[in-house]
Design a protein around this motif. Sequence first.
Motif, PDB file in Angstrom:
ATOM      1  N   GLN A  72      27.539  -4.372 108.465  1.00 54.43           N
ATOM      2  CA  GLN A  72      27.028  -2.904 109.007  1.00 54.43           C
ATOM      3  C   GLN A  72      26.832  -1.822 107.755  1.00 54.43           C
ATOM      4  OE1 GLN A  72      30.432  -4.956 109.794  1.00 54.43           O
ATOM      5  NE2 GLN A  72      29.280  -4.765 111.599  1.00 54.43           N
ATOM      6  N   GLY A  89      28.627   4.704 114.202  1.00 52.19           N
ATOM      7  CA  GLY A  89      28.598   4.697 116.192  1.00 52.19           C
ATOM      8  C   GLY A  89      27.704   3.178 116.215  1.00 52.19           C
ATOM      9  N   GLU A  90      27.909   3.940 117.618  1.00 50.77           N
ATOM     10  CA  GLU A  90      26.834   2.624 118.374  1.00 50.77           C
ATOM     11  C   GLU A  90      25.415   2.688 118.211  1.00 50.77           C
ATOM     12  OE1 GLU A  90      29.777   0.861 121.692  1.00 50.77           O
ATOM     13  OE2 GLU A  90      30.677   0.060 119.934  1.00 50.77           O
ATOM     14  N   GLU A 141      24.883  -2.060 118.325  1.00 49.59           N
ATOM     15  CA  GLU A 141      25.773  -2.820 116.809  1.00 49.59           C
ATOM     16  C   GLU A 141      26.950  -1.219 116.824  1.00 49.59           C
ATOM     17  OE1 GLU A 141      25.060  -5.446 115.547  1.00 49.59           O
ATOM     18  OE2 GLU A 141      23.199  -5.867 116.664  1.00 49.59           O
ATOM     19  N   GLY A 142      28.137  -2.031 116.517  1.00 47.44           N
ATOM     20  CA  GLY A 142      29.002  -1.299 116.394  1.00 47.44           C
ATOM     21  C   GLY A 142      28.586  -0.804 114.968  1.00 47.44           C
ATOM     22  N   GLY A 143      29.718   0.485 114.788  1.00 45.57           N
ATOM     23  CA  GLY A 143      29.451   0.950 113.343  1.00 45.57           C
ATOM     24  C   GLY A 143      31.345   0.565 112.946  1.00 45.57           C
ATOM     25  N   ALA A 145      33.975   1.832 110.815  1.00 49.07           N
ATOM     26  CA  ALA A 145      35.413   2.105 111.170  1.00 49.07           C
ATOM     27  C   ALA A 145      35.306   3.500 110.353  1.00 49.07           C
ATOM     28  CB  ALA A 145      37.389   1.565 111.430  1.00 49.07           C
TER      29      ALA A 145
END
Length: 272
Positions: A72, A89-90, A141-143, A145
Amino acid sequence: MNTENATRKGKIKPFLKSTSLVVLGVLLGLNLSGFYFNQPETNTDTVSSAIATTAVVQSDNYSELIKSLSPQVVTIYTETGMGSGFLYGEEGYVITNAHVTLDGTEVEVWNAYGHYSEGEIIGISEFMDIALVKVPDYVGEGGLAIDREAIIPVGSPILTISAPYGLEHTASLGYITGRERNLEMESSSSYNQFIQFDGQVGPGSSGGPLFDRVSGEVIGIITQTGGDYGEIKYAIPVEDALYYVDRWMKTPMDSKTIEEIQSNLKQLYEWE
């Protein structure tokens, strides 16, 4: 504060300019597969001590954490320089520093796997060193945390992943060494919430994430250094940056406004 430079590897040809805010003369090596310590020879009277020491070494192996966070973290290239950034974010958003993104509204973004994507700057601040890039390829795509309410005391362990001197995805361990530091900004304004930390950062690190090493959450955004040799590092608390970022996500800035701010910042940074 100058842009950060490194040899380009994308479609945009290299044009090296001046050094970035982050100046660090010596980089220390990090073995991502773990850390190795020389253990003294022990006898039967020191067995318990040796066992305790071994437990500490095992608990200090952060290779899995670094491996999980690196995808990320990205490297951003412009016509005249480069910096770091990270997914938020996504919906394909990348947070970075304003001084990394001063050459038009389009940038190159490279991920941990060496894949290139086009990015568009949709937000940039004239008062805080923050910018937001939209990367369509990263939608879904996941960001990373985020800890929006981080209160990290001095002495807390941290982790950075960035591209110092163009060495992409360099990981470094360190500690919070100060909080609520007051520094003069190029806009002649003053900001008194900088996080002070130690760690392996250099030109190319700006915009990269500062992690809480325990939780793996982002607590800050690497931005600049101080001291004669850049030995003191500073990061913007992520919760302050998100004040701007969340607004830009809802209402992106138009290209004309972005270019006007970029021009103003270049003058403040005394670029040619």
